[in-house]
Design a protein around this motif. Structure first.
Motif, PDB file in Angstrom:
ATOM      1  N   LEU A  64       0.809  -1.217   0.000  1.00 36.24           N
ATOM      2  CA  LEU A  64       0.000   0.000   0.000  1.00 36.24           C
ATOM      3  C   LEU A  64       0.841   1.265   0.000  1.00 36.24           C
ATOM      4  O   LEU A  64       0.455   2.276  -0.578  1.00 36.24           O
ATOM      5  CB  LEU A  64      -0.921   0.005   1.225  1.00 36.24           C
ATOM      6  N   ARG A  65       1.992   1.215   0.675  1.00 34.75           N
ATOM      7  CA  ARG A  65       2.851   2.391   0.755  1.00 34.75           C
ATOM      8  C   ARG A  65       4.301   1.959   0.576  1.00 34.75           C
ATOM      9  O   ARG A  65       4.648   0.807   0.762  1.00 34.75           O
ATOM     10  CB  ARG A  65       2.699   3.099   2.116  1.00 34.75           C
ATOM     11  N   ILE A  66       5.151   2.904   0.248  1.00 37.34           N
ATOM     12  CA  ILE A  66       6.565   2.581   0.119  1.00 37.34           C
ATOM     13  C   ILE A  66       7.235   2.566   1.494  1.00 37.34           C
ATOM     14  O   ILE A  66       8.285   1.953   1.669  1.00 37.34           O
ATOM     15  CB  ILE A  66       7.276   3.580  -0.825  1.00 37.34           C
ATOM     16  N   GLU A  67       6.616   3.226   2.505  1.00 38.42           N
ATOM     17  CA  GLU A  67       7.167   3.207   3.842  1.00 38.42           C
ATOM     18  C   GLU A  67       7.225   1.771   4.361  1.00 38.42           C
ATOM     19  O   GLU A  67       6.268   1.026   4.256  1.00 38.42           O
ATOM     20  CB  GLU A  67       6.332   4.059   4.800  1.00 38.42           C
ATOM     21  N   GLY A  68       8.358   1.397   4.914  1.00 37.18           N
ATOM     22  CA  GLY A  68       8.545   0.050   5.424  1.00 37.18           C
ATOM     23  C   GLY A  68       9.071  -0.927   4.390  1.00 37.18           C
ATOM     24  O   GLY A  68       9.543  -2.013   4.747  1.00 37.18           O
ATOM     25  N   ARG A  69       9.017  -0.564   3.117  1.00 35.61           N
ATOM     26  CA  ARG A  69       9.532  -1.441   2.057  1.00 35.61           C
ATOM     27  C   ARG A  69      10.967  -1.012   1.762  1.00 35.61           C
ATOM     28  O   ARG A  69      11.268  -0.330   0.783  1.00 35.61           O
ATOM     29  CB  ARG A  69       8.636  -1.364   0.820  1.00 35.61           C
ATOM     30  N   ASP A  70      11.872  -1.449   2.620  1.00 36.48           N
ATOM     31  CA  ASP A  70      13.252  -0.976   2.545  1.00 36.48           C
ATOM     32  C   ASP A  70      13.941  -1.395   1.259  1.00 36.48           C
ATOM     33  O   ASP A  70      14.785  -0.667   0.732  1.00 36.48           O
ATOM     34  CB  ASP A  70      14.043  -1.500   3.749  1.00 36.48           C
ATOM     35  N   ALA A  71      13.605  -2.578   0.752  1.00 38.11           N
ATOM     36  CA  ALA A  71      14.259  -3.045  -0.472  1.00 38.11           C
ATOM     37  C   ALA A  71      13.876  -2.175  -1.668  1.00 38.11           C
ATOM     38  O   ALA A  71      14.738  -1.791  -2.467  1.00 38.11           O
ATOM     39  CB  ALA A  71      13.897  -4.508  -0.736  1.00 38.11           C
ATOM     40  N   LEU A  72      12.586  -1.848  -1.792  1.00 37.36           N
ATOM     41  CA  LEU A  72      12.169  -0.998  -2.904  1.00 37.36           C
ATOM     42  C   LEU A  72      12.753   0.405  -2.756  1.00 37.36           C
ATOM     43  O   LEU A  72      13.184   1.018  -3.740  1.00 37.36           O
ATOM     44  CB  LEU A  72      10.640  -0.929  -2.969  1.00 37.36           C
ATOM     45  N   LYS A  73      12.785   0.916  -1.535  1.00 37.73           N
ATOM     46  CA  LYS A  73      13.385   2.232  -1.318  1.00 37.73           C
ATOM     47  C   LYS A  73      14.867   2.219  -1.666  1.00 37.73           C
ATOM     48  O   LYS A  73      15.383   3.177  -2.240  1.00 37.73           O
ATOM     49  CB  LYS A  73      13.182   2.669   0.140  1.00 37.73           C
ATOM     50  N   GLN A  74      15.558   1.108  -1.330  1.00 37.04           N
ATOM     51  CA  GLN A  74      16.981   1.010  -1.675  1.00 37.04           C
ATOM     52  C   GLN A  74      17.165   0.938  -3.179  1.00 37.04           C
ATOM     53  O   GLN A  74      18.099   1.543  -3.731  1.00 37.04           O
ATOM     54  CB  GLN A  74      17.583  -0.231  -1.014  1.00 37.04           C
ATOM     55  N   LEU A  75      16.276   0.213  -3.863  1.00 34.55           N
ATOM     56  CA  LEU A  75      16.349   0.128  -5.325  1.00 34.55           C
ATOM     57  C   LEU A  75      16.210   1.515  -5.950  1.00 34.55           C
ATOM     58  O   LEU A  75      17.017   1.909  -6.806  1.00 34.55           O
ATOM     59  CB  LEU A  75      15.261  -0.817  -5.832  1.00 34.55           C
ATOM     60  N   ILE A  76      15.170   2.253  -5.525  1.00 31.69           N
ATOM     61  CA  ILE A  76      14.945   3.589  -6.079  1.00 31.69           C
ATOM     62  C   ILE A  76      16.116   4.509  -5.746  1.00 31.69           C
ATOM     63  O   ILE A  76      16.554   5.319  -6.572  1.00 31.69           O
ATOM     64  CB  ILE A  76      13.619   4.170  -5.533  1.00 31.69           C
ATOM     65  N   ASP A  77      16.655   4.366  -4.529  1.00 36.92           N
ATOM     66  CA  ASP A  77      17.796   5.203  -4.128  1.00 36.92           C
ATOM     67  C   ASP A  77      19.026   4.888  -4.976  1.00 36.92           C
ATOM     68  O   ASP A  77      19.755   5.803  -5.383  1.00 36.92           O
ATOM     69  CB  ASP A  77      18.096   4.977  -2.644  1.00 36.92           C
ATOM     70  N   ASP A  78      19.270   3.616  -5.247  1.00 36.84           N
ATOM     71  CA  ASP A  78      20.405   3.239  -6.098  1.00 36.84           C
ATOM     72  C   ASP A  78      20.244   3.799  -7.503  1.00 36.84           C
ATOM     73  O   ASP A  78      21.214   4.237  -8.135  1.00 36.84           O
ATOM     74  CB  ASP A  78      20.538   1.719  -6.149  1.00 36.84           C
ATOM     75  N   VAL A  79      19.006   3.761  -7.986  1.00 34.02           N
ATOM     76  CA  VAL A  79      18.751   4.283  -9.341  1.00 34.02           C
ATOM     77  C   VAL A  79      18.957   5.790  -9.385  1.00 34.02           C
ATOM     78  O   VAL A  79      19.614   6.325 -10.293  1.00 34.02           O
ATOM     79  CB  VAL A  79      17.318   3.918  -9.779  1.00 34.02           C
ATOM     80  N   ARG A  80      18.418   6.504  -8.406  1.00 32.33           N
ATOM     81  CA  ARG A  80      18.516   7.962  -8.409  1.00 32.33           C
ATOM     82  C   ARG A  80      19.952   8.452  -8.293  1.00 32.33           C
ATOM     83  O   ARG A  80      20.327   9.467  -8.874  1.00 32.33           O
ATOM     84  CB  ARG A  80      17.681   8.528  -7.262  1.00 32.33           C
ATOM     85  N   HIS A  81      20.764   7.725  -7.517  1.00 31.30           N
ATOM     86  CA  HIS A  81      22.136   8.159  -7.283  1.00 31.30           C
ATOM     87  C   HIS A  81      23.134   7.450  -8.193  1.00 31.30           C
ATOM     88  O   HIS A  81      24.337   7.452  -7.914  1.00 31.30           O
ATOM     89  CB  HIS A  81      22.506   7.941  -5.817  1.00 31.30           C
ATOM     90  N   ARG A  82      22.609   6.843  -9.254  1.00 31.00           N
ATOM     91  CA  ARG A  82      23.446   6.239 -10.288  1.00 31.00           C
ATOM     92  C   ARG A  82      24.381   5.168  -9.727  1.00 31.00           C
ATOM     93  O   ARG A  82      25.516   5.003 -10.180  1.00 31.00           O
ATOM     94  CB  ARG A  82      24.264   7.314 -11.025  1.00 31.00           C
ATOM     95  N   ARG A  83      23.905   4.428  -8.708  1.00 29.66           N
ATOM     96  CA  ARG A  83      24.688   3.322  -8.170  1.00 29.66           C
ATOM     97  C   ARG A  83      24.261   1.988  -8.774  1.00 29.66           C
ATOM     98  O   ARG A  83      24.845   0.945  -8.449  1.00 29.66           O
ATOM     99  CB  ARG A  83      24.532   3.261  -6.642  1.00 29.66           C
ATOM    100  N   ALA A  84      23.241   1.999  -9.608  1.00 36.03           N
ATOM    101  CA  ALA A  84      22.710   0.763 -10.179  1.00 36.03           C
ATOM    102  C   ALA A  84      23.684   0.210 -11.218  1.00 36.03           C
ATOM    103  O   ALA A  84      24.089   0.919 -12.141  1.00 36.03           O
ATOM    104  CB  ALA A  84      21.347   1.019 -10.808  1.00 36.03           C
ATOM    105  N   ASP A  85      24.070  -1.048 -11.066  1.00 34.96           N
ATOM    106  CA  ASP A  85      24.961  -1.713 -12.021  1.00 34.96           C
ATOM    107  C   ASP A  85      24.169  -2.668 -12.913  1.00 34.96           C
ATOM    108  O   ASP A  85      24.647  -3.725 -13.293  1.00 34.96           O
ATOM    109  CB  ASP A  85      26.067  -2.457 -11.291  1.00 34.96           C
ATOM    110  N   PHE A  86      22.938  -2.272 -13.236  1.00 34.72           N
ATOM    111  CA  PHE A  86      22.067  -3.079 -14.071  1.00 34.72           C
ATOM    112  C   PHE A  86      21.249  -2.144 -14.951  1.00 34.72           C
ATOM    113  O   PHE A  86      21.138  -0.936 -14.673  1.00 34.72           O
ATOM    114  CB  PHE A  86      21.135  -3.960 -13.222  1.00 34.72           C
ATOM    115  N   SER A  87      20.677  -2.692 -16.015  1.00 35.73           N
ATOM    116  CA  SER A  87      19.896  -1.878 -16.956  1.00 35.73           C
ATOM    117  C   SER A  87      18.433  -2.277 -17.004  1.00 35.73           C
ATOM    118  O   SER A  87      17.642  -1.632 -17.696  1.00 35.73           O
ATOM    119  CB  SER A  87      20.493  -1.989 -18.364  1.00 35.73           C
TER     120      SER A  87
END
Length: 521
Positions: A64-87
């Motif tokens: 229902l919310r992104i709060e508490g979903r640490d994995a999804l928040k980490q994914l979005i954070d990696d994408v925003r800060h260009r740390r993602a090593d995947f396409s």
């Protein structure tokens, strides 16, 4: 030769594209196990020549919310800060990405990935997420259906809870002073009384309330007699009980507010009341008017006589009704002069004051009432009461932690001077509780001061929720990795700190356990 060399380079295979997978299992939809999602995603990756290099997993988390979903928040954070090593990000289906009530929120997180050049592919859907008109329409419908499923499920759960309330079954919450939670089976045969932190294990079992120990019941009945017959105020009754050394249900001193709660809660006359506060779909918490409450009369054995309860209610109602708006503001002005600041807790603890909820009802909000008496809460002074409440809660947290260590098979000793725990004679542990702060921009922050002078090996940092009423999560911070005695936490702190974050202390208790080792040859 140059042409031949260039042609050879261009014909060299590039290998499979790198992909990350996101899997989520919610507590209300167990059939979507993370293992099934992984299998489907792996098959999709093999068919499309993709190599999975990273996994983001949320276990037992609502969509229902992104709060508490640490994995999804980490994914979005990696994408925003260009740390993602995947396409590519691979997800089982649209609902695993989220069941957001607002479909635009789901689209927003997907667009964040797309903007960084990372595609989101749904492996079990019948459409390819290629941006075509048909896929866009289907995906939008799927998002809306996922949100609608949550709304329908919420309505069904609410209806079921209301039915159980009507049958006299308790639906969550602490029992209250002078009451206990009684576990019964499907035939209403009593089983055991549940202690604090204990829950039923069978789906068919139910919980009702029953009178607690005779000494607590006598205190509750005495509170009503003092209030109704002797016309003592809540503050006077609280002071009397504290003077006699009688603690409340949490082992803390009594306050005007805790006495007021006993005098106004219908469970003490056996009524089962539900839906006072709504928090549907984990959106906004709403205090409902009495006409929306769900009530079952005489569902439990009464602790006090109904005549005493209704007399106490009449006294409280008359105390509020007889005050005009001007008189209420005059009392608020006098309280401001006495205390120097105002907050909900200050009002609730004020003698002969209407409760803070009455001020909210009469004037629309506490902020408006403050402005009417010329008080500008530019700085939130409620932290004083919050800190006091957290200090009184610390002994309970300390004792629960020690109990968990002992139950896991470890040993623990408490240094009463420093509150440092020594576990198994080897590890020194400090516990700190961090209250939640609200910034001017609406963000949440937690400030920690680590007891580096006491040289603990591990600091258990407890973050409170935004209301500073419930524990949000725990950080197990090893001193070897902490370079400063001051730490400021945000809602998201990156892998450096969030790697130490836990929803409970089970991992810490397991770490404290002692294990027998076999004899080596």
């Amino acid at each position: 030769m140059r042409r031949a060399r260039r042609a050879s380079v261009e014909e060299t295979p590039q290998g499979p594209a790198r992909a990350a997978q996101y899997v989520r299992m919610s507590t209300d939809h167990q059939k979507y196990s993370t293992e099934n999602q992984r299998d489907a995603i792996a098959s999709y990756a093999a068919r499309h020549d993709l190599m999975i290099v990273r996994t983001y997993e949320d276990q037992g988390r609502s969509g229902l919310r992104i709060e508490g979903r640490d994995a999804l928040k980490q994914l979005i954070d990696d994408v925003r800060h260009r740390r993602a090593d995947f396409s590519v990000v691979l997800v089982y289906d649209v609902s695993r990405w989220g069941r957001f009530p607002d479909a635009d929120e789901s689209a927003y997180y997907e667009y964040t990935c797309k903007e960084a050049g990372i595609k989101v592919q749904y492996c079990a859907e019948q459409f390819e997420n290629d941006g075509s008109l048909s896929s866009t329409i289907i995906k939008s419908m799927k998002r809306a259906m996922a949100g609608e499923y949550s709304r329908e499920l919420s309505a069904k759960v609410f209806a079921g809870q209301c039915r159980l309330i009507g049958l006299g079954f308790r639906q969550g919450g602490t029992p209250g002073y002078g009451l206990r939670r009684q576990l019964i089976d499907e035939h209403r045969t009593p089983k055991i009384c549940l202690g604090r932190g204990e829950y039923k294990s069978l789906q068919t079992d139910r919980i009702i309330l029953r009178p607690g120990p005779p000494e607590e019941v006598a205190v509750v009945q005495r509170i009503y007699r003092q209030f109704v017959l002797q016309l003592k105020s809540e503050a006077e009754i609280a002071a009397m009980l504290n003077l006699e050394g009688i603690p409340n249900e949490f082992g803390r001193p009594w306050t005007r507010g805790t006495i007021h709660q006993i005098l106004t809660n219908e469970k003490y006359v056996g009524n089962n009341v539900y839906n006072r506060v709504s928090f549907k779909l984990k959106q906004k918490r709403i205090v409902n008017p009495p006409e929306m409450w769900v009530r079952a009369q005489d569902a439990f054995d009464a602790v006090v006589d109904s005549d005493f309860f209704h007399a106490a209610r009449r006294i409280i109602e008359e105390r509020t009704k007889r005050l005009t708006d001007q008189e209420m503001l005059e009392r608020l002005t006098l309280l401001l002069k006495q205390k120097g600041h105002l907050s909900g807790l200050v009002i609730d603890e004020g003698d002969e004051m209407p409760s803070s909820s009455v001020y909210r009802t009469r004037f629309g909000s506490l902020i408006r009432a403050y402005h009417l008496v010329g008080y500008d809460p530019g700085r939130d002074y409620q932290y004083i009461e919050t800190n006091r409440a957290l200090r009184t809660r610390f002994p309970e947290v300390l004792s629960q932690t020690m109990a968990g260590i002992l139950q896991a098979g470890g040993t623990v000793e408490l240094d009463k001077l420093t509150d440092i725990l020594e576990i198994n004679g080897e590890i020194r542990v400090s516990i700190v509780i961090a209250r939640c702060l609200h910034t001017q921009t609406g963000l949440l922050r937690w400030k920690l001061r680590l007891d580096t002078g006491l040289r603990p090996d591990i600091t258990i940092a407890i973050r409170m929720d935004e209301e500073n009423e419930q524990i949000l999560d725990y950080y197990l911070l090893p001193s070897i990795d902490m370079s400063s005695d001051k730490l400021k936490l945000a809602e998201e702190n990156g892998i450096y700190l969030d790697a130490y974050r836990f929803d409970d202390l089970d991992a810490f208790f397991n770490f404290s356990a002692r294990n027998d080792l076999g004899i080596a040859a």
